[in-house]
Design a protein around this motif. Structure first.
Motif, short mmCIF file in Angstrom:
data_model
loop_
_atom_site.label_atom_id
_atom_site.label_comp_id
_atom_site.label_asym_id
_atom_site.label_seq_id
_atom_site.Cartn_x
_atom_site.Cartn_y
_atom_site.Cartn_z
N PHE A 1 0.86 -1.16 0.00
CA PHE A 1 0.00 0.00 0.00
C PHE A 1 0.90 1.22 0.00
O PHE A 1 1.72 1.40 0.90
N ALA A 2 0.77 2.06 -1.02
CA ALA A 2 1.63 3.24 -1.14
C ALA A 2 1.10 4.38 -0.29
O ALA A 2 -0.11 4.56 -0.14
N THR A 3 2.02 5.14 0.28
CA THR A 3 1.67 6.32 1.06
C THR A 3 2.73 7.39 0.80
O THR A 3 3.85 7.07 0.36
N ARG A 4 2.39 8.62 1.04
CA ARG A 4 3.33 9.72 0.76
C ARG A 4 4.48 9.77 1.75
O ARG A 4 5.59 10.07 1.39
N TYR A 5 4.16 9.55 3.01
CA TYR A 5 5.17 9.74 4.06
C TYR A 5 5.34 8.49 4.91
O TYR A 5 4.38 7.79 5.20
N ASP B 1 11.12 2.29 0.95
CA ASP B 1 11.15 3.51 0.16
C ASP B 1 11.05 3.17 -1.31
O ASP B 1 11.61 2.16 -1.76
N ARG B 2 10.35 4.00 -2.07
CA ARG B 2 10.20 3.80 -3.51
C ARG B 2 11.04 4.85 -4.24
O ARG B 2 11.42 5.87 -3.68
N SER B 3 11.30 4.60 -5.50
CA SER B 3 12.12 5.53 -6.29
C SER B 3 11.39 6.85 -6.55
O SER B 3 12.03 7.87 -6.80
N ASP B 4 10.07 6.87 -6.46
CA ASP B 4 9.31 8.11 -6.70
C ASP B 4 9.14 8.95 -5.44
O ASP B 4 8.42 9.94 -5.44
#
Length: 128
Positions: A29-33, A65-68
């Motif tokens: 699940f992606a999140t900004r922070y 952490d993701r590359s974006d």
């Protein structure tokens, strides 16, 4: 932690979504922070809100952490049904204190099988 299951109408829809996006027994699940308390959350649970009711949870394995620049919450792709509990919707995720976390559903009590609208009505009448 809690997170709204946007677009899911009920527990079976959430279960199908997790099964659809699972890979190698994990789901992301992606999140900004990155949560400030990320280390505390590993091994804990990510609870899902469907129509203002907590309905299920998955175990948090790690944060990556993701590359974006975003962060993936990596969880076990095994959704556990929980005793439904009213919860206001919110954006993103929120911390959930251990004392406020719902219990797992007892097999055979049938409460976890109730549609969210019916559960909300019965809870409002203090019947469950």
């Amino acid at each position: 932690m809690t997170r709204v299951a946007v677009g899911c109408a009920d527990y079976p829809a959430l279960e199908a979504r997790i099964a659809n996006y699972a890979a190698d027994g994990e789901i992301r699940f992606a999140t900004r922070y990155r949560p400030k308390r990320a280390d505390e959350l590993i091994g804990g649970k990510l609870h899902f809100i469907v129509k203002h009711i907590l309905v299920g949870r998955v175990e948090i394995l790690r944060f990556e952490d993701r590359s974006d620049g975003r962060v993936d919450i990596v969880c076990v792709a095994d959704l556990e049904r929980i005793h439904p509990q009213p919860k206001r919707a919110h954006q993103g995720w929120r911390y959930l204190a251990d004392d406020d976390a719902p219990k797992g559903v007892d097999v055979g009590d049938g409460i976890g099988e109730l549609p969210p609208e019916l559960y909300r009505e019965l809870a409002g009448l203090s019947l469950i």
